[in-house]
Design a protein around this motif. Structure first.
Motif, PDB file in Angstrom:
ATOM      1  N   UNK A 265      62.812  61.354  87.634  1.00 19.77           N
ATOM      2  CA  UNK A 265      62.025  62.131  86.690  1.00 19.77           C
ATOM      3  C   UNK A 265      61.828  63.559  87.179  1.00 19.77           C
ATOM      4  N   UNK A 266      61.571  63.738  88.474  1.00 22.01           N
ATOM      5  CA  UNK A 266      61.412  65.090  89.004  1.00 22.01           C
ATOM      6  C   UNK A 266      62.701  65.898  88.866  1.00 22.01           C
ATOM      7  N   UNK A 267      63.842  65.263  89.136  1.00 20.41           N
ATOM      8  CA  UNK A 267      65.119  65.968  88.976  1.00 20.41           C
ATOM      9  C   UNK A 267      65.315  66.412  87.532  1.00 20.41           C
ATOM     10  N   UNK A 268      65.033  65.500  86.602  1.00 18.24           N
ATOM     11  CA  UNK A 268      65.219  65.826  85.194  1.00 18.24           C
ATOM     12  C   UNK A 268      64.223  66.894  84.745  1.00 18.24           C
ATOM     13  N   UNK A 269      62.990  66.812  85.225  1.00 13.03           N
ATOM     14  CA  UNK A 269      62.005  67.847  84.891  1.00 13.03           C
ATOM     15  C   UNK A 269      62.500  69.217  85.348  1.00 13.03           C
ATOM     16  N   UNK A 270      62.918  69.304  86.610  1.00 14.01           N
ATOM     17  CA  UNK A 270      63.348  70.595  87.146  1.00 14.01           C
ATOM     18  C   UNK A 270      64.578  71.111  86.401  1.00 14.01           C
ATOM     19  N   UNK A 271      65.476  70.207  86.059  1.00 10.81           N
ATOM     20  CA  UNK A 271      66.646  70.621  85.280  1.00 10.81           C
ATOM     21  C   UNK A 271      66.215  71.183  83.932  1.00 10.81           C
ATOM     22  N   UNK A 272      65.326  70.459  83.243  1.00 10.30           N
ATOM     23  CA  UNK A 272      64.859  70.931  81.946  1.00 10.30           C
ATOM     24  C   UNK A 272      64.115  72.239  82.045  1.00 10.30           C
ATOM     25  N   UNK A 273      63.215  72.337  83.019  1.00  9.94           N
ATOM     26  CA  UNK A 273      62.469  73.587  83.218  1.00  9.94           C
ATOM     27  C   UNK A 273      63.408  74.758  83.463  1.00  9.94           C
ATOM     28  N   UNK A 274      64.336  74.586  84.391  1.00  9.51           N
ATOM     29  CA  UNK A 274      65.229  75.686  84.746  1.00  9.51           C
ATOM     30  C   UNK A 274      66.119  76.081  83.568  1.00  9.51           C
ATOM     31  N   UNK A 275      66.544  75.094  82.796  1.00  9.45           N
ATOM     32  CA  UNK A 275      67.405  75.382  81.645  1.00  9.45           C
ATOM     33  C   UNK A 275      66.636  76.173  80.588  1.00  9.45           C
ATOM     34  N   UNK A 276      65.401  75.791  80.319  1.00 11.70           N
ATOM     35  CA  UNK A 276      64.619  76.506  79.320  1.00 11.70           C
ATOM     36  C   UNK A 276      64.258  77.903  79.796  1.00 11.70           C
ATOM     37  N   UNK A 277      63.938  78.047  81.073  1.00  9.49           N
ATOM     38  CA  UNK A 277      63.653  79.384  81.599  1.00  9.49           C
ATOM     39  C   UNK A 277      64.896  80.275  81.497  1.00  9.49           C
ATOM     40  N   UNK A 278      66.051  79.711  81.777  1.00 11.10           N
ATOM     41  CA  UNK A 278      67.293  80.485  81.665  1.00 11.10           C
ATOM     42  C   UNK A 278      67.577  80.881  80.223  1.00 11.10           C
ATOM     43  N   UNK A 279      67.103  80.083  79.277  1.00 17.37           N
ATOM     44  CA  UNK A 279      67.284  80.396  77.863  1.00 17.37           C
ATOM     45  C   UNK A 279      66.206  81.351  77.342  1.00 17.37           C
ATOM     46  N   UNK A 280      65.335  81.825  78.220  1.00 16.48           N
ATOM     47  CA  UNK A 280      64.345  82.832  77.845  1.00 16.48           C
ATOM     48  C   UNK A 280      62.984  82.291  77.475  1.00 16.48           C
ATOM     49  N   UNK A 281      62.789  80.987  77.608  1.00 11.35           N
ATOM     50  CA  UNK A 281      61.482  80.417  77.279  1.00 11.35           C
ATOM     51  C   UNK A 281      60.494  80.691  78.402  1.00 11.35           C
ATOM     52  N   UNK A 282      59.230  80.798  78.032  1.00 12.40           N
ATOM     53  CA  UNK A 282      58.138  80.989  78.986  1.00 12.40           C
ATOM     54  C   UNK A 282      57.464  79.648  79.230  1.00 12.40           C
ATOM     55  N   UNK A 283      57.201  79.333  80.496  1.00 17.60           N
ATOM     56  CA  UNK A 283      56.503  78.090  80.811  1.00 17.60           C
ATOM     57  C   UNK A 283      54.999  78.306  80.680  1.00 17.60           C
ATOM     58  N   UNK A 284      54.359  77.499  79.835  1.00 18.22           N
ATOM     59  CA  UNK A 284      52.924  77.603  79.589  1.00 18.22           C
ATOM     60  C   UNK A 284      52.159  76.573  80.422  1.00 18.22           C
ATOM     61  N   UNK A 285      52.753  75.415  80.614  1.00 12.44           N
ATOM     62  CA  UNK A 285      52.173  74.366  81.448  1.00 12.44           C
ATOM     63  C   UNK A 285      53.332  73.515  81.943  1.00 12.44           C
ATOM     64  N   UNK A 286      52.997  72.437  82.669  1.00 10.29           N
ATOM     65  CA  UNK A 286      54.073  71.540  83.104  1.00 10.29           C
ATOM     66  C   UNK A 286      54.916  71.101  81.923  1.00 10.29           C
ATOM     67  N   UNK A 287      54.275  70.814  80.783  1.00  8.86           N
ATOM     68  CA  UNK A 287      54.967  70.251  79.636  1.00  8.86           C
ATOM     69  C   UNK A 287      55.417  71.283  78.610  1.00  8.86           C
ATOM     70  N   UNK A 288      54.691  72.340  78.452  1.00 12.06           N
ATOM     71  CA  UNK A 288      54.887  73.235  77.308  1.00 12.06           C
ATOM     72  C   UNK A 288      55.703  74.471  77.674  1.00 12.06           C
ATOM     73  N   UNK A 289      56.685  74.778  76.819  1.00 10.31           N
ATOM     74  CA  UNK A 289      57.510  75.974  76.944  1.00 10.31           C
ATOM     75  C   UNK A 289      57.528  76.680  75.595  1.00 10.31           C
TER      76      UNK A 289
END
Length: 451
Positions: A265-289
């Motif tokens: 789950x941690x690997x998948x979270x980090x993958x998802x987070x990094x992918x969304x950040x690379x796509x220009x999304x802002x991280x608002x919380x652990x869950x929200x982008x």
């Protein structure tokens, strides 16, 4: 600090403090008018709970039932109408009453048909006084219930945000999570939502499903991104007691032990987070982008740490500074049906039945303020905390903050006056939040009898 001394990263999702399992029947059944007297009411949040779904997903422990036979939705809306009127009377007119935000959740609010959704909006506006077209209004929906006529009602009545639980764009993963849907149905629903021109689309996705890999997770992320959603929520899968997956002993036939599942789950979270950040999304919380440049949702000046909430419906909570209250809570379907039936038969909503006494500006209020501020990516201005309580967070929670710092969960570069989580701290939000629970709340939660 070695990994073996760290708490598990997925202890529990903290979306409110204290959790409902810390609530108990209130022996004095306090009068709501007394509880709201003297409370600030100029930036309230309104939450209306609709406890119906067409199906119940395997991971779901929300307060909801499948279907609504024998005109149950009509009787439920009748009860909502009575409750809303009683609550507005309890708020009184001694202080200004204004709603700054509104949300319809569940369950699935769009389980209601178009005419029932019109009535739901009328109850919110005419009974409580909320101006749905002037404040942010968020509504949850599902692929099967996001029909054009329902969405048209919501758009016309002021909805600014629609949140759809997709969870996975891979049919096999949806089945593994006991969420019966096909990608074609999901894509069609997303098209209807975009056609309704509601300003903000949120898509919920889940990681950690049995059989999900980094490749299939990327597939779901990219399928969601193709719709340019203004928001994306990435949720870790939990297997909770009395849920569909919980009854089968876990996530389908998952062969991993808990440690391996946590790591995946941690690997998948980090993958998802990094992918969304690379796509220009802002991280608002652990869950929200959130996608920068997304439409503003309105004034939205409600602050969950300090402002009150009015909850309508048998699964909704209400908050004052001194009392958090709701109705009885359950996960098992038979118990939920009993509670809903009792709610629809209630005539007098002038008193609180189940809840948890807060301590004004004491220890519990400080824990709640710190927890709900710190779990946001922007962090917390310590001056705001000091202004409210007269002491700093390091004065009140030295051991907890020292432990978070030792784990590497605090951002050492945040600068003076700002308490903020590091990227690793955000990743461990579901361990950090429970670490701030008081001993009394922990004891109450542990003593709760699941039903």
């Amino acid at each position: 600090m070695t990994d073996q001394h760290r708490p598990r990263p997925y202890e529990s999702y903290v979306y409110a403090y204290p959790h409902k399992t810390a609530y108990r029947p209130l022996p004095d059944r306090p009068v709501l008018a007394d509880e709201w007297a003297g409370e600030s009411k100029d930036a309230l949040s309104l939450y209306v709970h609709i406890p119906f779904c067409e199906v119940r997903c395997g991971f779901c422990n929300l307060f909801t039932r499948i279907g609504a036979p024998d005109e149950l939705t009509t009787r439920y809306l009748d009860a909502l109408d009575r409750q809303a009127s009683a609550v507005r009377d309890a708020l009184g007119d001694a202080e200004p009453v204004r709603f700054a935000a509104a949300a319809f959740g569940g369950g699935t609010p769009t389980f209601l048909d178009a005419g029932e959704l019109e009535r739901l909006c009328d109850i919110a506006e005419k009974r409580t006084g909320a101006d749905l077209r002037a404040v942010p209004l968020s509504v949850e929906t599902s692929p099967s219930t996001a029909t054009a006529d329902r969405l048209a009602v919501l758009a016309d009545r002021g909805a600014t945000r629609l949140s759809i639980g997709v969870q996975s764009f891979v049919d096999a993963e949806a089945r593994a999570a006991v969420r019966p849907q096909r990608r074609a149905e999901v894509e069609a629903a997303l098209g209807r939502i975009r056609d309704a021109r509601v300003p903000v689309l949120n898509i919920d996705l889940i990681y950690g499903i049995d059989g999900q890999t980094e490749r299939s997770w990327r597939h779901s992320l990219d399928a969601a991104l193709a719709w340019l959603p203004e928001e994306l929520y990435l949720y870790p899968l939990y297997v909770r007691p009395l849920t569909g997956l919980g009854r089968t002993g876990g996530d389908g036939d998952r062969a991993e032990d808990d440690g391996a599942w946590d790591a995946r789950r941690l690997r998948l979270y980090r993958q998802g987070r990094d992918h969304l950040l690379a796509e220009g999304y802002e991280q608002v919380s652990m869950r929200m982008f959130r996608r920068p440049g997304s439409p503003a949702e309105g004034p939205g000046d409600h602050a969950c740490q300090t402002d009150g909430m009015i909850g309508l419906g048998c699964g909704a909570r209400s908050y004052t500074s001194r009392l958090h209250y709701s109705f009885d809570y359950a996960v098992e379907m038979r118990e939920i049906r009993t509670i809903i039936d009792a709610y629809t038969g209630t005539r007098d909503f002038s008193r609180a039945e189940v809840g948890h006494r807060m301590d004004g500006d004491g220890d519990e209020a400080r824990r709640r303020h710190l927890l709900q501020s710190l779990l946001q990516a922007r962090g917390m201005e310590t001056a705001d905390y000091v202004a409210r309580f007269g002491t700093g967070p390091a004065d009140d929670f030295p051991a907890e903050l020292a432990r978070f710092e030792a784990y590497g969960w605090l951002d050492a570069g945040a600068g003076p006056g700002l308490l903020r989580l590091s990227p690793e701290g955000l990743a461990h939000s579901d361990a950090l939040g429970p670490a701030l629970f008081s001993p009394a709340v922990r004891a109450a939660m542990a003593a709760y009898a699941l039903k």
